[in-house]
Design an enzyme around this catalytic site. Structure first.
Site, mmCIF file in Angstrom:
data_model
loop_
_atom_site.group_PDB
_atom_site.id
_atom_site.type_symbol
_atom_site.label_atom_id
_atom_site.label_comp_id
_atom_site.label_asym_id
_atom_site.label_seq_id
_atom_site.Cartn_x
_atom_site.Cartn_y
_atom_site.Cartn_z
ATOM 1 N N ASP A 1 0.954 -1.270 -0.014
ATOM 2 C CA ASP A 1 -0.117 0.101 -0.246
ATOM 3 C C ASP A 1 1.022 1.245 0.067
ATOM 4 O O ASP A 1 1.541 1.583 1.061
ATOM 5 C CB ASP A 1 -0.885 -0.081 1.124
ATOM 6 C CG ASP A 1 -1.910 1.215 1.350
ATOM 7 O OD1 ASP A 1 -2.080 1.855 0.429
ATOM 8 O OD2 ASP A 1 -1.980 1.708 2.346
ATOM 9 N N GLU B 1 -1.237 -1.374 -4.906
ATOM 10 C CA GLU B 1 -2.495 -0.724 -5.409
ATOM 11 C C GLU B 1 -2.385 0.505 -6.440
ATOM 12 O O GLU B 1 -1.145 1.094 -6.475
ATOM 13 C CB GLU B 1 -3.021 0.177 -4.145
ATOM 14 C CG GLU B 1 -4.387 0.703 -4.341
ATOM 15 C CD GLU B 1 -4.907 1.442 -2.925
ATOM 16 O OE1 GLU B 1 -6.010 0.658 -2.518
ATOM 17 O OE2 GLU B 1 -4.272 2.167 -2.276
ATOM 18 N N ASP C 1 -2.161 1.046 7.181
ATOM 19 C CA ASP C 1 -1.309 0.892 6.254
ATOM 20 C C ASP C 1 -1.121 -0.445 5.975
ATOM 21 O O ASP C 1 -1.286 -1.107 4.836
ATOM 22 C CB ASP C 1 -0.398 1.726 6.162
ATOM 23 C CG ASP C 1 -0.697 3.218 6.128
ATOM 24 O OD1 ASP C 1 -1.387 3.773 5.205
ATOM 25 O OD2 ASP C 1 -0.664 4.080 7.285
#
Length: 174
Positions: free
Chosen positions: A8, A67, A139
């Site tokens: 992420d 992502e 996160d």
């Protein structure tokens, strides 16, 4: 058994999650955050690159899910996010990992069953799927969700699509 790294990305905090995909599902291996502090952007990007490289060296994943950049309200933030993403992708590419990219909606759909899930719902599903007893950092939770999404997508592609891409020396793009 396959080790999968989920990332992420962020210019200040980059979450990571490592899961082991087996015939029975996924198991938790490791997760955490790479914190870059508030230095110059090039210094923070170097920290992201080195941090991801160290995680890869320590755990030995063979594939990574990351992502995609979403269009933020602040274009400067989106650019910095894209640069942090690039640092992580280069670290994975240097290590020879297969790399796949997912939108936030794809990750939420794969983990929580709906693309409109909020962060808390995603975290609870990550905890349930990986049998975690404590909440991970947000996160890190997002990174674990990305790894789970990648595992789910890989399992639907194996053996045909992924094996074909690997044999041809190509990159799998989702």
């Amino acid at each position: 058994m396959t080790l999968i790294l989920g990332i992420d990305p962020g210019s200040r905090i980059t979450g990571y999650g490592v899961v082991r995909q087996t015939a029975r599902g996924c198991e938790y291996v490791a997760s955490g955050c790479i914190r870059t502090g508030s230095g110059e952007l090039h210094e923070r990007l170097q920290i992201v690159f080195r941090g991801v490289s160290e995680i890869i060296a320590q755990h030995g994943p063979v594939t990574m899910g990351i992502e995609r950049v979403f269009m933020a309200r602040n274009p400067d933030s989106a650019l910095k996010l894209g640069q942090a993403r690039g640092a992580a992708i280069v670290a994975a590419a240097e290590a020879g990992l297969e790399i796949a990219e997912y939108s936030a909606t794809q990750v939420k759909q794969a983990v929580a069953g709906t693309g409109g899930a909020n962060k808390e719902q995603v975290m609870l599903m990550v905890m349930h799927l990986l049998k975690l007893t404590q909440k991970p950092q947000i996160d890190a939770s997002d990174a674990l969700a990305i790894a789970l999404c990648h595992a789910h997508t890989r399992s639907s592609l194996v053996p045909h699509g992924l094996a074909t891409a690997r044999r041809r020396g190509g990159r799998l793009r989702l």
